[in-house]
Each structure stands twice: as structure tokens, then as C-alpha cells.
Enzyme design. Sequence first.
Site, short mmCIF file in Angstrom:
data_model
loop_
_atom_site.label_atom_id
_atom_site.label_comp_id
_atom_site.label_asym_id
_atom_site.label_seq_id
_atom_site.Cartn_x
_atom_site.Cartn_y
_atom_site.Cartn_z
CG ASN A 228 -0.37 -0.27 2.47
OD1 ASN A 228 0.80 -0.64 2.55
ND2 ASN A 228 -1.12 -0.07 3.53
CD GLU B 137 4.73 -1.14 12.73
OE1 GLU B 137 3.51 -1.16 12.97
OE2 GLU B 137 5.55 -0.60 13.51
CB CYS C 80 -2.12 -1.23 8.32
SG CYS C 80 -1.05 0.18 8.56
CD GLU D 234 7.78 0.47 10.44
OE1 GLU D 234 6.70 0.66 9.88
OE2 GLU D 234 8.79 0.03 9.87
P1 NAD Z 1 1.28 -9.84 3.05
O1 NAD Z 1 1.35 -10.29 4.43
O2 NAD Z 1 0.62 -10.69 2.04
O3 NAD Z 1 2.75 -9.58 2.46
C1 NAD Z 1 3.65 -8.69 3.08
C2 NAD Z 1 5.04 -8.99 2.60
O4 NAD Z 1 5.50 -10.21 3.17
C3 NAD Z 1 5.19 -9.14 1.09
O5 NAD Z 1 6.38 -8.50 0.69
C4 NAD Z 1 5.30 -10.65 0.92
O6 NAD Z 1 6.00 -11.04 -0.24
C5 NAD Z 1 6.05 -11.04 2.16
N1 NAD Z 1 5.90 -12.43 2.59
C6 NAD Z 1 4.83 -13.25 2.43
N2 NAD Z 1 5.06 -14.44 3.00
C7 NAD Z 1 6.30 -14.39 3.53
C8 NAD Z 1 7.10 -15.32 4.25
N3 NAD Z 1 6.67 -16.53 4.55
N4 NAD Z 1 8.32 -14.91 4.66
C9 NAD Z 1 8.76 -13.67 4.39
N5 NAD Z 1 8.06 -12.77 3.71
C10 NAD Z 1 6.83 -13.11 3.28
O7 NAD Z 1 0.64 -8.39 3.12
P2 NAD Z 1 0.13 -7.45 1.93
O8 NAD Z 1 -1.07 -8.11 1.34
O9 NAD Z 1 1.27 -7.08 1.05
O10 NAD Z 1 -0.27 -6.14 2.71
C11 NAD Z 1 -1.49 -5.98 3.33
C12 NAD Z 1 -1.38 -6.23 4.81
O11 NAD Z 1 -0.36 -5.43 5.37
C13 NAD Z 1 -2.64 -5.86 5.55
O12 NAD Z 1 -2.96 -6.82 6.52
C14 NAD Z 1 -2.29 -4.56 6.24
O13 NAD Z 1 -3.02 -4.27 7.36
C15 NAD Z 1 -0.85 -4.74 6.52
N6 NAD Z 1 -0.19 -3.46 6.65
C16 NAD Z 1 0.26 -3.07 7.88
C17 NAD Z 1 0.86 -1.86 8.04
C18 NAD Z 1 1.35 -1.42 9.38
O14 NAD Z 1 2.22 -0.59 9.43
N7 NAD Z 1 0.86 -1.93 10.47
C19 NAD Z 1 1.04 -1.02 6.94
C20 NAD Z 1 0.59 -1.44 5.70
C21 NAD Z 1 -0.03 -2.67 5.58
#
Ligand code: NAD
Length: 485
Positions: free
Chosen positions: A154, A251, A285, A459
Site C-alpha cells: 500500500n 507492523e 492498515c 516505527e
Molecule cells: P502480506 O502479508 O501478504 O505480504 C507482506 C510482505 O510479506 C510481502 O512483501 C510478501 O512477499 C512477504 N511475505 C509473504 N510471505 C512471507 C514469508 N513466509 N516470509 C517472508 N516474507 C513473506 O501483506 P500485503 O497483502 O502485502 O499487505 C497488506 C497487509 O499489510 C494488511 O494486513 C495490512 O493491514 C498490513 N499493513 C500493515 C501496516 C502497518 O504498518 N501496520 C502497513 C501497511 C499494511
Amino acid sequence: MTHPAQPKASHFINGTYVEDTSGTPIPVIYAATGEEIATVYAATPAIIEQALTSAQAAQKEWAKKTGTERGRVLRRAAEIMRERNHELSVLETYDTGKPLQETLVADATSGADALEYFGGLAASLTGEHIPLGEDWVYTIREPLGLCVGIGAWNYPTQIACWKGAPALACGNSMVFKPSETTPLCALKVAEILIEAGAPAGLYNVIQGMGEVGGALVTDPRVDKVSLTGSVPTGKKVYAAAASGMKHVTMELGGKSPMIVFEDADIESAISGAINGNFYSSGQVCSNGTRVFVHKDIKEKFLARLAERTATAKLGDPMDEEVNFGPMVTENQMNIVLGYIEKGKSEGARLICGGGRADMDGYYVQPTVFADVTDDMVIAREEIFGPVMCVLDFDSEEDVIARANDTEFGLSAGVFTKDFTRAHRVIGQLEAGSCFINSYNDAPVEAPFGGVKASGVGRENSKEAIKHFSQVKSVYVRMGDCEAAF
Ligand code: NAD
């Protein structure tokens, strides 16, 4: 003809773009049109190795520099990012589909803020002196070493900077893996850091899916992992990092409450609800997706909310008049549409929106459900799209308990003119990042992060320094060292 968004190569390692087309191709789709605008290739084991080796070597040299020298590089990078804000914002829009109206003020600019802020702090990261009579202890704040950053889709520029800036300020190096959905922007951050004078290898970007992230997290050379992503991914990454006893920042997702009391300024509370549900088409998020509205003002709130939501301008994200863009991918759009259907079938009252917008691209209408109850799936699960759930409440005590009745704990907001109540309620909400008469502000000076399943660590702010450094304590005996025998 090559699209302007196509990067020179997939990875940025040891100060330069690197390609290896034997990795899995990753198409980059522009969410506003569905058009493929670029292709990158997932990192092969050889690419992962190059990135880790160069980051490990660069870190040793970087850590020897003074904080002032490190900070100068980060602050110069911030200046370059600001000079190139327009071009970086256009790229962010291609990467994510977010409207240019937003990206011009929220992405490269917040990345630059992080570089500037942590650049400014770098020179004052010191230990302390602890007098013990004649003897004394001094502490040294040391870098952790090689840090891995893994991003969500995002905020690709912001996430790359929110992780990179504090890591580098503390004397660490970084290998950053962006989300496979938005691989473009982090490469620019790496390029700019080099231009700003960072040594080659200090900040590397490699592409790939979860497997590449997994390979980074389990590598014994890696000292810290900072992930932005979903709770299920966070659990896996946290567990993998724990088995190597690595430091983590997590996060993760949320289902945050926003509470609107009967005395709130309704226009201001509606602005909060709009910012906290429809900005970035709801792909934030910390969004306040459970909007608890006091029953005395509920209908007035809903009527005005519907009126204001109807003025959202959907359309070409590159048109600066447009303030509401598409979902990042077709898949994400389908997930959100599935939740909207779920809301309808669960009996929530649809106030506005409720389906796909009638246009090309992955647009979902800004959607508001009222009469949502706590047990509905749309009130319990993170939707990550423009779906606002409005729930009623009557008493303060009850709404606090209901707001806290979730596995998540990222954010929470309260709208009221009664400041005593505002602080009393915020004090009882289980959330890391809270707001009074506002929603979703995230200045770099303020700590950001969640409690419960929403994450570990913080962060931004001085807090982030604690999560990218460690303290060595040194006992100094001035007299003789004695022993029992
Ligand atoms: P996701 O969990 O699908 O992926 C996040 C990242 O993790 C990607 O780069 C992905 O390739 C990587 N990944 C996936 N499996 C992995 C593994 N087994 N080992 C290491 N890396 C791995 O999330 P998304 O769909 O990209 O993003 C949306 C989510 O992120 C939502 O739940 C949102 O709430 C959260 N988010 C949180 C924040 C925050 O700061 N709290 C900010 C933005 C988004």
C-alpha cells in the site's frame, strides 16, 4: 515501446541495478487500467547471495562513520526525494493505483521526512555514563548489523524509507524486499541513497514473493527483520526470525475502532471516518473500520456521511482532481467485493456504494454499512478496502469493551468535545496508535505500531532507534579485581 515505469533492472545491489531473468517473472499491473506496465524477476539464490554479501560488507564500513556523516547522507537523500517528488509520485501511482492527488503529498514526502528525521538523529545516538562510586559503567548504542525489510503493497516508498532510514541512521545496512505487487518504488529509494553518498551495498533492493522473504529471514547473517504485512504473514516471519534469535519489528493488520460520542463535532467526525476508511481506497492498515456512533446522532451522522461520500471523485488516478482510486489488484478487488456481499447477506444496512464502480480498472465504490453488529464477519475481519462499518452504541463502558473485543490492536480514535472523556477512553483502548478528534495522522515524530496481533515494536520517532540498535554495557573497575580464592 517500454513503459516509463519499467525499471532499468529488477534488483539494486551493491550500488547498481542488477538483472537475472532466470527468476520468476513478476508482472506489474497498473490498477487503473489492468495494463501490464513493467516486469521484474524474482531474486534467484545467486541474487539473494549478492545482496546479503554486499550488505554485510557495507555495514562494517558504514558503522565506522560518525553519526554526523551518516546523517548527512540521509538528509541529502531526503532533499533529492523532495526535488523529485513529482516523478516519484507518478511512479507510486503506477505502482499502487493511488491517486496522484494523494501520492504527491503522502509518499515520497513522508519517505523524505523519515530520511530527514533519522538523518537528524544519527549524530545524537549515544550511550550513557552510570557512576557506581569509584567504579562506573558506560553504555554504547551499537547497530544490530544486517537488517532485512519486507514491505506491503500500500505504501511502497514510505515503507522502504520508514525501515531504511532508522536502520541506516543507527549504522546498520539493509536488504529490502518490496511486495511483489508493488516492486518499483523501493528501487528509486536505493538509487537516491547512492546518489546522496551512501556506500555501495548499504541499502539493497531485491524482488520476489514470500519465498524470497523467507530466504532472507532465515539467513544466519541477518540480525533483524522488519515486516509490514498481514497478521498471518507476521506470525510466520516472527516464528522464523525467533528460531534464529533475530530482532523483529512487526507492523501488521488491524480492525481499528473509531468512537464518535454524541457531543462530537459531526462534520469533523465524518472527516475522520472518511480519512480512516476511504483514503488510499481503504488500503491502510491503521484504518478505523469499525465506526461506533452514539445512537442519538447515528441517523444524522449517516445521512451526512452518505452525502459527503457521494462527492468522492473516482477516475484516472493521474488526474489531480481525482481523489479515489482503484484497489491495488484484481485479486484485492475481488476480496473486497466478497466482503461487501457478505455484509449484505449478514443483514447490514447498505447506506452507499456496495459494488464495483462502472469503469475500467479495479475500482470498488466507497461503501458504508450501518446497523453492523459485533459478530458480523465484516466487523471482525480486516477487509483492506473502502468498506466502512457503522455500529451503534449507548454507553461509554460498553463501547470500550466492544472496541477492545478483537485480536487486533493497531489504532483507535475518539471524537468528542469532552476532553476528560477523550483521555479516559483512550487510556482504556487496546491500541498502539491513537487519535483524539482526528484519524490516521502518522508524522515521523510519533511512534507508530500496534499491540496484540497487530504487531511488535514501533516505527518512526525515537522509539524506532531502540528497535534498530542494541546497548552494550561496560563495567569499569578502578581498583583491583578481587576473588574468593
Ligand atoms: P502480506 O502479508 O501478504 O505480504 C507482506 C510482505 O510479506 C510481502 O512483501 C510478501 O512477499 C512477504 N511475505 C509473504 N510471505 C512471507 C514469508 N513466509 N516470509 C517472508 N516474507 C513473506 O501483506 P500485503 O497483502 O502485502 O499487505 C497488506 C497487509 O499489510 C494488511 O494486513 C495490512 O493491514 C498490513 N499493513 C500493515 C501496516 C502497518 O504498518 N501496520 C502497513 C501497511 C499494511
